[in-house]
Design an enzyme around this catalytic site. Sequence first.
Site, mmCIF file in Angstrom:
data_model
loop_
_atom_site.group_PDB
_atom_site.id
_atom_site.type_symbol
_atom_site.label_atom_id
_atom_site.label_comp_id
_atom_site.label_asym_id
_atom_site.label_seq_id
_atom_site.Cartn_x
_atom_site.Cartn_y
_atom_site.Cartn_z
ATOM 1 N N ASP A 15 0.805 -1.154 -0.013
ATOM 2 C CA ASP A 15 -0.083 -0.015 -0.101
ATOM 3 C C ASP A 15 0.690 1.333 0.193
ATOM 4 O OD1 ASP A 15 -2.087 -1.649 0.158
ATOM 5 O OD2 ASP A 15 -2.324 -1.847 2.218
ATOM 6 N N LYS A 18 1.665 2.085 -5.083
ATOM 7 C CA LYS A 18 2.357 1.676 -6.384
ATOM 8 C C LYS A 18 1.564 2.151 -7.415
ATOM 9 C CE LYS A 18 2.525 -2.500 -4.416
ATOM 10 N NZ LYS A 18 2.194 -1.993 -2.974
ATOM 11 N N GLY A 42 -4.520 -4.288 -3.786
ATOM 12 C CA GLY A 42 -5.402 -3.299 -4.073
ATOM 13 C C GLY A 42 -4.745 -2.270 -4.460
ATOM 14 N N HIS A 43 -4.629 -1.941 -5.901
ATOM 15 C CA HIS A 43 -3.824 -0.618 -6.412
ATOM 16 C C HIS A 43 -4.907 0.405 -6.655
ATOM 17 C CE1 HIS A 43 -0.200 -3.344 -7.213
ATOM 18 N NE2 HIS A 43 -0.676 -3.521 -6.076
ATOM 19 N N GLN A 232 2.001 -6.055 -3.234
ATOM 20 C CA GLN A 232 2.352 -6.053 -1.767
ATOM 21 C C GLN A 232 3.812 -5.055 -1.681
ATOM 22 O OE1 GLN A 232 1.556 -9.641 -3.307
ATOM 23 N NE2 GLN A 232 -0.330 -8.468 -2.681
HETATM 24 P P1 GDP Z 1 -0.802 0.584 -3.417
HETATM 25 O O1 GDP Z 1 -1.436 -0.991 -3.066
HETATM 26 O O2 GDP Z 1 0.720 0.654 -3.476
HETATM 27 O O3 GDP Z 1 -1.196 0.527 -4.872
HETATM 28 O O4 GDP Z 1 -1.511 1.210 -2.687
HETATM 29 P P2 GDP Z 1 -3.114 1.546 -2.134
HETATM 30 O O5 GDP Z 1 -3.741 1.952 -3.448
HETATM 31 O O6 GDP Z 1 -3.338 0.416 -1.326
HETATM 32 O O7 GDP Z 1 -3.009 2.642 -0.798
HETATM 33 C C1 GDP Z 1 -2.443 3.871 -1.358
HETATM 34 C C2 GDP Z 1 -3.757 4.785 -1.078
HETATM 35 O O8 GDP Z 1 -3.034 6.247 -0.871
HETATM 36 C C3 GDP Z 1 -4.647 5.057 -2.090
HETATM 37 O O9 GDP Z 1 -5.794 5.426 -1.483
HETATM 38 C C4 GDP Z 1 -4.116 6.147 -3.055
HETATM 39 O O10 GDP Z 1 -5.130 6.840 -3.632
HETATM 40 C C5 GDP Z 1 -3.369 7.089 -2.056
HETATM 41 N N1 GDP Z 1 -2.292 7.610 -2.528
HETATM 42 C C6 GDP Z 1 -1.265 7.559 -3.239
HETATM 43 N N2 GDP Z 1 -0.462 8.382 -3.411
HETATM 44 C C7 GDP Z 1 -0.599 9.523 -2.690
HETATM 45 C C8 GDP Z 1 0.127 10.487 -2.117
HETATM 46 O O11 GDP Z 1 1.014 10.841 -2.342
HETATM 47 N N3 GDP Z 1 -0.745 11.297 -1.153
HETATM 48 C C9 GDP Z 1 -2.026 10.773 -0.669
HETATM 49 N N4 GDP Z 1 -2.672 11.843 0.192
HETATM 50 N N5 GDP Z 1 -2.704 9.975 -0.895
HETATM 51 C C10 GDP Z 1 -1.877 9.013 -1.868
HETATM 52 P P1 IMO Z 2 -0.947 -4.303 -2.080
HETATM 53 O O1 IMO Z 2 -0.585 -4.766 -3.632
HETATM 54 C C1 IMO Z 2 -0.890 -4.564 2.009
HETATM 55 C C2 IMO Z 2 -1.091 -8.627 3.784
HETATM 56 C C3 IMO Z 2 -2.175 -9.115 4.422
HETATM 57 C C4 IMO Z 2 -1.597 -10.251 5.345
HETATM 58 C C5 IMO Z 2 -0.507 -11.025 4.332
HETATM 59 C C6 IMO Z 2 -0.646 -12.060 3.963
HETATM 60 O O2 IMO Z 2 -2.065 -3.462 -2.322
HETATM 61 O O3 IMO Z 2 0.125 -3.328 -1.448
HETATM 62 P P2 IMO Z 2 -2.425 -12.856 1.853
HETATM 63 O O4 IMO Z 2 -3.796 -12.387 1.586
HETATM 64 O O5 IMO Z 2 -1.313 -12.628 0.955
HETATM 65 O O6 IMO Z 2 -2.465 -14.158 2.388
HETATM 66 O O7 IMO Z 2 -1.766 -11.828 3.259
HETATM 67 O O8 IMO Z 2 -0.159 -9.771 3.493
HETATM 68 N N1 IMO Z 2 -1.047 -8.219 2.190
HETATM 69 C C7 IMO Z 2 -0.975 -6.897 2.046
HETATM 70 N N2 IMO Z 2 -0.880 -5.728 2.823
HETATM 71 N N3 IMO Z 2 -1.226 -4.465 0.876
HETATM 72 C C8 IMO Z 2 -1.167 -5.539 0.151
HETATM 73 O O9 IMO Z 2 -0.973 -5.623 -1.294
HETATM 74 C C9 IMO Z 2 -1.260 -6.802 0.421
HETATM 75 N N4 IMO Z 2 -1.462 -8.267 0.166
HETATM 76 C C10 IMO Z 2 -1.195 -8.810 1.094
HETATM 77 O O10 IMO Z 2 -2.831 -7.967 5.210
HETATM 78 O O11 IMO Z 2 -0.811 -9.300 6.346
HETATM 79 MG MG MG Z 3 -2.799 -1.613 -1.837
#
Ligand code: GDP
Ligand code: IMO
Ligand code: MG
Length: 431
Positions: A15, A18, A42-43, A232
């Site tokens: 998270d 990416k 979840g991107h 991840q």
């Molecule tokens: P990912 O899994 O690495 O793609 O990240 P996620 O989407 O799960 O979580 C990142 C969250 O932060 C999402 O809600 C994005 O919309 C938000 N986000 C990404 N970059 C920024 C930033 O620079 N500032 C803020 N405030 N939010 C961001």
């Molecule tokens: P993105 O790509 C954050 C965590 C789960 C748990 C562990 C194992 O959005 O960054 P799994 O479902 O793989 O058996 O879970 O890994 N986890 C993540 N945490 N972002 C993710 O993906 C994750 N994918 C798995 O919360 O701790």
């Molecule tokens: Mg994510």
Amino acid sequence: MNMNVDVILGLQWGDEGKGKIVDAVAKDYDVIARFQGGPNAGHTIEFENKKFVLHTIPSGIFHENISNVIGNGVVLDPFVFMKEIEKIQSAGYDPHKNLIISDKTHLIFPGHRLLDAVCEMALGNKKIGSTLKGIGPAYTEKFQRKGFRTGDIFASDFESKFKFHRDEQVKRAKEIHPSISEILIDGLSYDEYESKWLEAVKDLQTFRVEATEIYLNRLLQNGKRILAEGAQGSLLDIDFGSYPYVTSSNTTSGGVCTGLGIPPTSIGKVFGIFKAYCTRVGNGPFPTELHDEMGEELRKNGHEFGSTTGRPRRCGWLDLPALRYAIMINGVSDLVMTKADVLDSLETIQVANTYISQNHEYMFPEFRFGENFEPKLSNHNGWKMDITNMTQKSELPSKFLEYFNFIEKELNSKISYVSVGPGRSQIIKTQ
Ligand code: GDP
Ligand code: IMO
Ligand code: MG
């Protein structure tokens, strides 16, 4: 061989933002390819007042001229995949035009979801905190050489083979937890889920499924540029993460070659994405975790709730030992700091430079059981200014640049971009 494959991956516990960064730089590439993980990811992508959360589909899908590849290293759940496709289609995009799936991508069966649930239940308070998407059981069967791959869905006996295998999975799940009828998968009973899953398999057949390793290598020979999109984060890597509180794939740069079938000599830049602080969702060690109001404030300011599960994310200060380690393992060439704006209102920002245990100082993370590793924190003045509309490094406040310079120096690496908001254009080139 030209070095035309760049990599974007997370340096923390996932998270890191990416999806946002992939979307922001996608126009510089011909292909975006996922190499590992599955619907546990979840991107989030935000542009033109629209917001999408992608799970299995690469983050280049909204760029019509970019080809998106789901590589052999990914595990794919046809039901979750088709739900994602429907959302993208209802927003006016046609993923049939720019999505290719490897015939070697392993399938997540409904039985894997069931097994994930019962295994977590059996672990009680030692549970991993899995997203329960069936990731661990699907990869387990891949390595047991019992898995089914996307290429298999075209065989005329797929359904009968599926049912035979399903019976064995359900039997195993019942041995772990006898009353499996209590378990719901995405709100559905096992039988309901299975029938929807089988329908989704038919829909999956309408997509382009092929040996994507051949496709990608041909493109490389023709000078095309590929961006490998990690899921991840490095601290969730099956080998180098905080085992056993990890996911079941190699999230680090080593996974790119095996997850796409491209040679190591084709890899150019490795972009390591990190938040200006730290979060973790699920269980396991988190040395800089904040259990006080500051943790709450970071969660509130950063909207730190899981993109896949909605769970509140644990929040804490930036962990430099962990980042040093992740930079080393991945061979990061360019750092990208995200969510810097989340710290805009803070008076003081803290950072863990090292860990201390029994009078010994550690430069790299230690996730050993039964030992207490205390982060050694340094204090930094906050910039107390809204940076979300800034577009140039020269506009950034001096206190921000002090924080930025400190991190670069401690990590002995350059930060190439700073992200200052979730939107596609909220990114500042800093090199
Ligand atoms: P990912 O899994 O690495 O793609 O990240 P996620 O989407 O799960 O979580 C990142 C969250 O932060 C999402 O809600 C994005 O919309 C938000 N986000 C990404 N970059 C920024 C930033 O620079 N500032 C803020 N405030 N939010 C961001
Ligand atoms: P993105 O790509 C954050 C965590 C789960 C748990 C562990 C194992 O959005 O960054 P799994 O479902 O793989 O058996 O879970 O890994 N986890 C993540 N945490 N972002 C993710 O993906 C994750 N994918 C798995 O919360 O701790
Ligand atoms: Mg994510």
